[in-house]
Design an enzyme around this catalytic site. Structure first.
Site, PDB file in Angstrom:
ATOM      1  N   LYS A  66       0.846  -1.200   0.000  1.00 59.53           N
ATOM      2  CA  LYS A  66       0.000   0.000   0.000  1.00 59.53           C
ATOM      3  C   LYS A  66       0.876   1.243   0.000  1.00 59.53           C
ATOM      4  O   LYS A  66       1.910   1.279   0.683  1.00 59.53           O
ATOM      5  CB  LYS A  66      -0.902  -0.037   1.235  1.00 59.53           C
ATOM      6  CG  LYS A  66      -1.969   1.045   1.287  1.00 59.53           C
ATOM      7  CD  LYS A  66      -2.861   0.838   2.519  1.00 59.53           C
ATOM      8  CE  LYS A  66      -3.960   1.872   2.622  1.00 59.53           C
ATOM      9  NZ  LYS A  66      -4.823   1.651   3.808  1.00 59.53           N
ATOM     10  N   SER A 141      -9.644   1.560   2.944  1.00 64.82           N
ATOM     11  CA  SER A 141      -8.818   2.323   2.026  1.00 64.82           C
ATOM     12  C   SER A 141      -7.750   1.497   1.310  1.00 64.82           C
ATOM     13  O   SER A 141      -7.157   1.992   0.351  1.00 64.82           O
ATOM     14  CB  SER A 141      -8.152   3.454   2.804  1.00 64.82           C
ATOM     15  OG  SER A 141      -7.283   2.929   3.782  1.00 64.82           O
ATOM     16  N   SER A 165      -9.704  -0.790   7.142  1.00 64.01           N
ATOM     17  CA  SER A 165      -9.199  -0.655   5.773  1.00 64.01           C
ATOM     18  C   SER A 165      -8.481  -1.855   5.186  1.00 64.01           C
ATOM     19  O   SER A 165      -8.157  -1.845   4.004  1.00 64.01           O
ATOM     20  CB  SER A 165      -8.274   0.552   5.678  1.00 64.01           C
ATOM     21  OG  SER A 165      -9.057   1.706   5.575  1.00 64.01           O
TER      22      SER A 165
HETATM   23  N1  GLN Z   1     -12.885   3.827   6.441  1.00 67.30           N
HETATM   24  C1  GLN Z   1     -12.334   4.253   7.680  1.00 67.30           C
HETATM   25  C2  GLN Z   1     -11.990   5.714   7.597  1.00 67.30           C
HETATM   26  O1  GLN Z   1     -12.320   6.292   6.642  1.00 67.30           O
HETATM   27  C3  GLN Z   1     -11.137   3.435   8.019  1.00 67.30           C
HETATM   28  C4  GLN Z   1      -9.958   3.793   7.226  1.00 67.30           C
HETATM   29  C5  GLN Z   1      -8.770   2.966   7.539  1.00 67.30           C
HETATM   30  O2  GLN Z   1      -8.881   1.927   8.169  1.00 67.30           O
HETATM   31  N2  GLN Z   1      -7.618   3.448   7.113  1.00 67.30           N
HETATM   32  O3  GLN Z   1     -11.411   6.280   8.474  1.00 67.30           O
END
Ligand code: GLN
Length: 465
Positions: A66, A141, A165
């Site tokens: 990532k 994400s 994410s």
């Molecule tokens: N979707 C969650 C957020 O927007 C988690 C994101 C993540 O785990 N990086 O914060």
């Protein structure tokens, strides 16, 4: 050599591994560069970068990383214009461990800007498409990493999980995602979003592959003050350990009345499979669950507002020059996307003098109550089983202008980050041909139990689909 072979042989392969690695790289390049491309990668390695690798459990295995995890030799942009072209001068500990194990870093995967989102649509470099159905989001994400595994570009990838994410995109793409206990994997070189919640996680085509990757990247690191000195078990062995006598709790709060009946049916079926594999299932309650989303969005935005203050045009990435320094900050920080700006504003607000107690302090207390719920329930059960997300993958564009709907995609995943416990998402069948994920949550340092349960679920689908 495939990772599967690596897993079963436990040794390095034979033959010209770098050559086969390059073939795969050129295939990825060809597909991603053409009309079938998914925009899963923000950068791909050059063939010569993959010519040499160390001897170890991952010799010659391609791994996607990532793009919020620092790598030397490939840019680290976090999906943000503010870091466009940024080259880290050092490497994340997890990446160094991968290389030491013989892995080849094939490229950096797309993500919601700084990890903020649940669909990978918040990337400044365009969304990633879901390989299962290109009209749908891959989740986020870590959507690029999950898509890269689901599209068979790689067998394993690294993601990061601040509120779901790794698990949610794994669920949306029909692959396996592991978010370990806070402190299990070093965060050194993981670009901070919300430091007390962030954790690197692994995504794999199968439970055993995701577990082997976890085994390789876990362990104490003096460069991360929150890393914990605990031995790393052979997680890959746990995947085939079996679950005879395991007690699985089903928390009622994760099965609300509004839950889609098809989602509920698949979860019920998966429970039956756990029972058939020797587990005992029992209902439990985690009473503070309803406060998890507001609590998460207060704490995550508070930490983000502080962490992202460093992107001021002075030390990192892009600088838009101006006559006066305040104006330079303003112009430079204008490069953040809408969601990042929204979170910096929210976070600054909840930390401001007049509101700190009302929001931030309350959220901290709520976080402790959520952790306490888990502590209590894990005295009674070994693991918990829940949906990973309330729905399967949704259409691109559907939630872009509705941040609250987007935030609710994480309703079942944020609790693990708030408590610091591990979680896994494993495929449990399909709804209208779209993959659905089941989530297993375990006590602190209970990764092996989770992997065993996820392995049992996976095996039950291989026996009869
Ligand atoms: N979707 C969650 C957020 O927007 C988690 C994101 C993540 O785990 N990086 O914060």
């Amino acid at each position: 050599m495939s990772l599967q072979d690596a897993v079963s042989s436990g040794s390095s392969g034979e033959g010209n591994l770098s050559e086969s690695a390059c073939r795969s790289l050129s295939q990825i390049r060809e597909i991603e560069g053409g009309p079938e491309g998914l925009n899963a990668f923000l950068a791909l390695a050059e063939p010569e970068d993959l010519e040499q690798c160390a001897e170890g459990p991952l010799t010659g295995v391609l791994v996607a990383v990532k793009d919020n995890i620092c790598t030397v030799g490939l840019p680290t942009t976090c999906g943000s214009l503010i870091l466009k072209g940024y080259q880290s001068p050092y490497e994340a500990t997890a990446v160094r461990k991968l290389r030491d194990a013989g892995a080849l870093i094939v490229g950096k995967t797309n993500l919601d800007e700084f990890g903020m989102g649940s669909s990978t649509e918040n990337s400044a470099f365009g969304p990633t498409l879901n390989p299962v159905d290109r009209g749908l989001v891959p989740g986020g994400s870590s959507g690029g990493s999950a898509a890269a595994v689901a599209a068979d570009y790689v067998r394993v990838a690294l993601g990061s999980d601040t509120g779901g994410s790794v698990r949610q995109p794994a669920a949306f793409c029909g692959v396996v995602g592991i978010k370990p206990t806070y402190g299990r994997i070093s965060r050194y070189g993981l670009v901070a979003f919300a430091s007390s919640l962030d954790q690197i996680g692994t995504i794999g085509a199968t439970v055993i592959e995701a577990s082997l990757l976890l085994e390789v990247v876990s362990g104490y690191d003096a460069r991360d003050a929150t890393s914990v000195e605990k031995p790393v078990p052979r997680y890959r062995d746990a995947a085939v350990q079996g679950i005879e006598g395991m007690v699985v709790g089903i928390p009622s709060e994760y099965f609300p009345e509004q839950l889609d009946p098809t989602v509920r049916r698949l979860l019920d079926e998966a429970c039956e499979r756990l029972v058939a594999a020797g587990a005992e299932v029992r209902p439990v309650s985690l009473p503070h669950t309803e406060f998890a989303i507001p609590c998460y969005y207060v704490l995550a935005t508070a930490e983000a507002s502080s962490n992202l203050a460093r992107y001021d045009g002075v030390r990192f990435g892009v600088r838009l020059p101006a006559e006066e320094v305040g104006r330079m900050y303003e112009l430079t920080r204008g490069n953040f996307g809408a969601e990042v700006k929204r979170r910096i504003m929210l976070g600054t607000y909840v930390l401001s003098a007049g509101y700190y107690d009302a929001y931030y302090a309350t959220a901290q207390r709520t976080r402790a109550s959520i952790a306490h719920d888990f502590e209590t329930v894990f005295q009674e059960v070994d693991v918990l089983f829940t949906p990973t997300s309330p729905t399967p993958a949704f259409p691109l564009g559907e939630r872009v202008f509705d941040p609250v709907a987007m935030y609710l995609s994480d309703v079942f995943t944020v609790t693990a980050n708030l408590a610091g416990i591990p979680g896994i998402s494993v495929p449990i069948g399909t709804v209208d041909e779209l993959p659905l994920g089941g989530q297993l949550l375990g006590p602190w340092w209970g990764e092996s139990k989770l992997i065993a349960a996820a392995g049992a679920i996976e095996a039950s689908y291989e026996d009869n689909t």
